[in-house]
Design an enzyme around this catalytic site. Structure first.
Site: not given
Length: 242
Positions: A14, A16, A64, A69, A165, A170
């Site tokens: 995963d 970010e 945003e 995260h 997140h 994750d």
């Protein structure tokens, strides 16, 4: 769709990023990776090996994205730049099958980062196979919510620590989801945690327990039992008499 991969080594991955506007195509408005989290699975077993890095993207993070995260510009200011961790990351994923949820998103960002390396880095699919766990979930659960939170609820996986997140968290959760979703178990501990109970909540009776009391039928009960079997035998074969 074959939901069980034949790959021996898989990397559940995963990322970010500084932003996530997907309307702009594969470049995603030039956004960059700020966190990578990976866990290793070999022969459908978690090995305990992982790869995790926070990265200085050298550009501002969208508000945003921070709301999703929680990673701020200040937090990544002193972290390594992508080109500084690229070699170790490539070595970790090289030759494996990447499993990611909405894999096109993560792979597009990875390819974008690799394209800025000097010398030019590889395309992800040149060094890895890619499997999209979201597509697997859609195949197994058509018409249902198949985001990670929904899958955790469906498969009974505790994701209470997932307030925000995070790439490594994750990836760890996705590993559990993916292995359960495709028919495997993530852990099965048979070592006793306390007397009379084994890991996973399996209860075992003590070998030193007292013997069960056996109650024999009385003579009158045996006679009535035989009379009942006589009635059964009149209507056909009586299985209880052979």
């Amino acid at each position: 769709m074959n939901i069980v991969s034949s790959a021996k080594r898989q990397i559940i991955l995963d990322t970010e990023t500084t932003g996530m506007n997907q309307s702009s195509g594969p470049i995603y408005l030039g956004h960059r990776i700020i966190e990578i989290g990976c866990v290793e699975v070999i022969n459908r077993r978690l090995t305990g090996r992982h790869y995790h890095e926070y990265i200085n993207p050298q550009q501002p993070i969208d508000e945003e994205a921070i709301a999703v995260h929680g990673i701020t510009n200040e937090y990544v200011a002193d972290k390594p730049k992508f080109h500084e961790i690229a070699q170790s990351f490539i070595e970790f994923i090289d030759g494996a099958e990447i499993v990611a949820h909405n894999a096109n998103f993560d792979v597009s960002f990875m390819d974008h980062e690799f394209s800025m390396l000097q010398p030019l880095g590889p395309k992800t699919t040149d060094i890895c196979q890619v499997l999209d766990s979201l597509e697997v979930a859609k195949f197994l659960h058509p018409g249902q919510k198949n985001n990670l939170d929904a899958l955790c609820k469906r498969y009974g996986i505790d994701n209470s620590a997932r307030d925000l997140h995070g790439a490594l968290l994750d990836a760890e959760i996705l590993a559990d989801v993916y292995l359960l979703m495709t028919g495997g178990q993530t852990k099965f501990n048979l070592s006793s945690e306390k007397a009379g109970q084994e890991g996973g909540g399996i209860n075992r009776l003590s070998p030193n327990r007292s013997k069960l009391k056996v109650i024999a039928a009385s003579a009158d009960e045996l006679i009535r039992h035989e009379e009942r079997l006589d009635l059964v035998a009149k209507s056909g074969q009586c299985l209880w008499r052979g």
